[in-house]
Design an enzyme around this catalytic site. Structure first.
Site, mmCIF file in Angstrom:
data_model
loop_
_atom_site.group_PDB
_atom_site.id
_atom_site.type_symbol
_atom_site.label_atom_id
_atom_site.label_comp_id
_atom_site.label_asym_id
_atom_site.label_seq_id
_atom_site.Cartn_x
_atom_site.Cartn_y
_atom_site.Cartn_z
ATOM 1 N N LYS A 106 0.866 -1.178 0.000
ATOM 2 C CA LYS A 106 0.000 0.000 0.000
ATOM 3 C C LYS A 106 0.904 1.230 0.000
ATOM 4 C CE LYS A 106 -3.043 2.874 2.721
ATOM 5 N NZ LYS A 106 -3.660 3.151 4.029
ATOM 6 N N GLY A 167 -8.150 9.450 9.993
ATOM 7 C CA GLY A 167 -8.418 9.542 11.419
ATOM 8 C C GLY A 167 -9.517 10.499 11.834
ATOM 9 N N ALA A 193 -9.571 5.714 4.356
ATOM 10 C CA ALA A 193 -9.462 6.862 5.263
ATOM 11 C C ALA A 193 -10.772 7.632 5.363
ATOM 12 C CB ALA A 193 -8.340 7.817 4.859
ATOM 13 N N ASN A 215 -8.886 1.797 9.781
ATOM 14 C CA ASN A 215 -8.149 1.473 11.001
ATOM 15 C C ASN A 215 -8.757 2.199 12.197
ATOM 16 O OD1 ASN A 215 -4.634 1.671 12.070
ATOM 17 N ND2 ASN A 215 -6.353 0.643 12.973
ATOM 18 N N SER A 216 -8.710 3.544 12.175
ATOM 19 C CA SER A 216 -9.154 4.320 13.336
ATOM 20 C C SER A 216 -10.597 4.047 13.718
ATOM 21 C CB SER A 216 -8.987 5.822 13.064
ATOM 22 O OG SER A 216 -7.643 6.147 12.793
#
Length: 264
Positions: A106, A167, A193, A215-216
């Site tokens: 990535k 995030g 994202a 992820n976040s």
């Protein structure tokens, strides 16, 4: 007119995956929470920040691969923390050494620490070098349809425009640009994202994205393991709704039951 679509498998760089949810491995409180959340997500591809995570380059320290073994998960090394093409290419080459010739990466090249917005000029440079060097490049980029097209033309195996800044959890801030990218792209398009909760992931899938990377949204949830399971179901629901084709939007009401034959 029907807008029903036919299904096709999620395929990247010649490999087919059952899960359309890709997850990051950072920001969890410990390795055990990381393991449990990723198991609950059902993800098969997990992305790892090579510059921040021990994959064996630091002997004696906890190794992420002990809880996320490569024989169970497809490890997707990423270039998080890189701010120019040279750093990003070097990081990918390090990952290939650490993972025994692994070529799927990535690519993300960031513009600054405040926004973590992609530096598209450096991203294009790095992508060109990596593709020539034999890497299969999944690339994080802005939601600019022209840049997305150029990255696909360079030879990236997947284009991953942001939904919102990394995030932030703001969800899909510009669905219209994303729709243009989806209509034009000849390679898989993933949202990467900005996802904050399950409904954001569902919307991305309903628009027609092949998959979603996050992820976040999981790691920063009050209960990460529970949110990981929620995201698994959100991805499935969004994909099914996309395939089914939603009803048309109408300004006025339309009775759910037939009006013919009503008792008078």
């Amino acid at each position: 007119m029907s807008n029903v679509r036919s299904d096709k498998p999620f395929t990247v760089a010649g490999r087919t995956f059952q899960s359309r949810l890709l997850v990051g491995t950072g920001k969890y409180k410990d390795m055990e929470e990381t393991r449990l959340a990723i198991e609950a997500s059902g993800a098969e591809i997990v992305t790892v920040a090579v510059r921040r995570t021990n994959l064996g380059q630091n002997p004696g320290e906890p190794n992420l691969l002990d809880v996320l073994p490569p024989d169970r998960y497809t490890i997707l090394p990423n270039t998080a923390g890189c701010y120019d093409a040279i750093e990003a290419v070097r990081t990918c080459r390090l990952a290939r050494e650490l993972l025994d010739g692994h070529n799927l990466v990535k690519l993300e090249v960031l513009a600054d620490q405040k926004t973590l917005f992609p530096n598209v000029i450096e991203t294009l440079k790095a992508a060109e070098t990596l593709v020539k060097d034999g890497f299969d490049v999944m690339v994080y980029t802005s939601d600019d349809p022209i840049i997305a097209r150029q990255l696909a033309e360079i030879g990236c195996c997947a284009v991953m425009p942001l939904a919102g800044l990394i995030g932030t959890g703001l969800g899909i801030c510009n669905p219209y640009n994303l729709q243009i990218i989806l209509e034009e792209s000849k390679v898989p398009v993933l949202v990467d994202a900005g996802v904050g909760t399950a409904s954001d992931a569902t919307i991305a899938m309903e628009l027609g994205c092949e998959a979603v990377l996050m992820n976040s949204a999981i790691a920063h949830a009050g209960q990460p393991v529970l949110m990981a399971e929620a995201m698994k179901h959100a991805i499935l629901a969004g994909r099914m709704a996309y395939l089914a084709g939603r009803m048309p939007k109408k300004l006025y009401a339309s009775a759910s039951s037939p009006l013919d034959g009503l008792i008078k």
